[in-house]
Design a protein around this motif. Structure first.
Motif, short mmCIF file in Angstrom:
data_model
loop_
_atom_site.label_atom_id
_atom_site.label_comp_id
_atom_site.label_asym_id
_atom_site.label_seq_id
_atom_site.Cartn_x
_atom_site.Cartn_y
_atom_site.Cartn_z
N GLY A 64 4.68 -3.05 11.20
CA GLY A 64 3.72 -3.71 12.05
C GLY A 64 2.29 -3.59 11.60
N GLN A 65 1.96 -2.73 10.64
CA GLN A 65 0.57 -2.62 10.25
C GLN A 65 0.12 -3.87 9.53
OE1 GLN A 65 2.89 -0.75 8.78
NE2 GLN A 65 2.77 -1.08 6.58
N ASN A 66 -1.16 -4.19 9.58
CA ASN A 66 -1.70 -5.39 8.97
C ASN A 66 -2.18 -5.14 7.55
OD1 ASN A 66 -1.26 -6.98 11.26
ND2 ASN A 66 -3.15 -6.27 12.20
N ILE A 67 -2.70 -3.95 7.27
CA ILE A 67 -3.22 -3.64 5.94
C ILE A 67 -2.64 -2.31 5.48
CG2 ILE A 67 -5.28 -3.19 4.58
CD1 ILE A 67 -6.85 -4.93 6.46
N PHE A 68 -2.16 -2.28 4.25
CA PHE A 68 -1.62 -1.06 3.65
C PHE A 68 -2.24 -0.88 2.27
CE2 PHE A 68 1.35 0.72 0.57
CZ PHE A 68 1.61 1.97 1.12
N LEU A 69 -2.75 0.33 2.00
CA LEU A 69 -3.31 0.67 0.69
C LEU A 69 -2.73 2.00 0.26
CD1 LEU A 69 -7.08 -0.20 1.33
CD2 LEU A 69 -5.41 -1.60 0.12
N GLY A 70 -2.29 2.08 -0.99
CA GLY A 70 -1.68 3.31 -1.47
C GLY A 70 -1.99 3.57 -2.93
N SER A 71 -2.07 4.84 -3.27
CA SER A 71 -2.29 5.27 -4.65
C SER A 71 -1.39 6.46 -4.92
CB SER A 71 -3.77 5.66 -4.86
OG SER A 71 -3.97 6.16 -6.17
N SER A 72 -0.63 6.40 -6.00
CA SER A 72 0.34 7.46 -6.29
C SER A 72 0.22 7.91 -7.74
CB SER A 72 1.78 6.96 -6.03
OG SER A 72 2.10 5.90 -6.91
N TYR A 73 0.60 9.17 -7.94
CA TYR A 73 0.66 9.75 -9.29
C TYR A 73 2.13 9.97 -9.63
CZ TYR A 73 0.18 13.13 -13.08
OH TYR A 73 0.29 13.78 -14.29
N GLU A 74 2.55 9.49 -10.80
CA GLU A 74 3.96 9.55 -11.19
C GLU A 74 4.10 10.20 -12.55
OE1 GLU A 74 7.80 6.52 -11.75
OE2 GLU A 74 5.77 5.74 -11.45
N ASN A 75 5.04 11.14 -12.64
CA ASN A 75 5.37 11.79 -13.90
C ASN A 75 6.79 11.38 -14.27
OD1 ASN A 75 5.79 13.49 -16.07
ND2 ASN A 75 4.83 15.25 -15.11
N MET A 76 6.95 10.66 -15.38
CA MET A 76 8.21 10.03 -15.73
C MET A 76 8.76 10.61 -17.03
SD MET A 76 8.83 6.03 -16.77
CE MET A 76 7.99 5.47 -15.29
#
Length: 306
Positions: A64-76
């Motif tokens: 239901g949210q209108n705006i979503f912002l995300g930042s992630s750190y990934e070690n592969m």
């Protein structure tokens, strides 16, 4: 005769005199006067109960949210390297749901550090944009079903060691079903791959993605998510530097979402390969956009939803 005349005059005079005087009493004069007046009973108004609504929202896929912002750190882990290697990158994602049943999503990843080629490097990744059309909706928020049509594009990056130089077109469909505290989703994406512009990169055919996800809201601030899927990369036999046969690989990723503030969420997750590719030279195809292509990974992200 005078006597009768006097009597008649007296009767007429008395009759007119009674008519001019009003001897009837009003209704108020007949009301009994009580010594103590009857008290009036005042009706007490029922107390108003204020409903307290929680200002925190948990992000959900197609939620239901209108705006979503995300930042992630990934070690592969990149097991296709001959010496074995690791890749550290940052992923940036955004999603905007408009009030017109149309959504817009964007993603970009950037390599921070790599180990496996004998040196450390920072390099650019690929960006993609997805436009979603909320085609159908059934039911309400607690047990509703939605069907979305997806269309987008992944943009190539010419001067990069890890990003693909292809520009791919994306089409797909995704459905989501809510069961109060649970949500189940299924999706399919088809990537029409373009031609590579980097001679060192391997040519591949079209890509098919099939995935399913499940989420469970344990509390207002704790949410569990799981996703599983398979990717199939088509062969490109009509070119010299093309993939000789189709390859398929799968993945499984669990995630834990924790609310740490108003509209702020911390997400911890991992990705495990469930089916490995048989060929080891597909590192040149640069499939870093596909989950589970080269190895397992760990992620930590900070998300904002409002």
């Amino acid at each position: 005769m005078k006597l009768w005349s006097s009597l008649l005059f007296s009767v007429l005079l008395m009759t007119r005199s009674y008519a001019l005087v009003d001897y009837s009493e009003s209704e108020s004069e007949f009301r009994p006067k009580s010594a103590t007046p009857t008290p009036r009973i005042k009706k007490r108004s029922s107390p108003k109960i204020k409903k307290v609504r929680s200002s925190r929202r948990s992000p959900s896929k197609g939620g239901g949210q209108n705006i979503f912002l995300g930042s992630s750190y990934e070690n592969m882990d990149v097991s296709s390297f001959k010496t074995g290697g690791q890749l550290s990158r940052v992923n940036i994602a955004g999603h905007f749901q408009t009030p017109f049943n149309v959504s817009l999503g964007a993603e970009y990843w950037h390599v921070l550090e790599s180990k496996g080629y004998g040196y450390l490097t920072e390099d650019k990744g690929n960006a993609s944009v997805i436009l979603g059309l909320n085609w159908l909706k059934f039911g309400n928020k607690n047990d509703g079903t939605t069907i979305d049509i997806l269309a987008g594009m992944s943009f190539g990056q010419a001067n990069s060691t890890f990003a693909t130089s292809r520009t791919d077109k994306i089409v797909g469909v995704e459905t989501n079903k809510s069961f109060y505290q649970f949500a189940l989703g299924l999706g399919f994406k088809y990537l029409l791959t373009g031609a590579v512009t980097n001679p060192e990169e391997m040519e591949i055919g079209n890509i098919r993605k099939l995935y399913a996800f499940l989420s469970w809201r344990a509390t207002q601030d704790i949410r569990f998510l799981a996703e599983a899927g398979t990717n199939t990369v088509g062969a490109k036999r009509d070119v010299m530097n093309g993939l000789s046969e189709d390859i398929t690989f799968g993945y499984f990723t669990p995630k834990l979402n924790l609310g740490v503030g108003q509209s702020v969420f911390l997400e911890l997750g991992a990705l495990f390969r469930t089916k490995r590719m048989q060929k080891n030279d597909v590192i040149r195809a640069r499939l870093y956009d596909l989950k589970g292509a080269y190895g397992n990974s760990l992620t930590a992200s900070l998300n904002i939803a409002f």
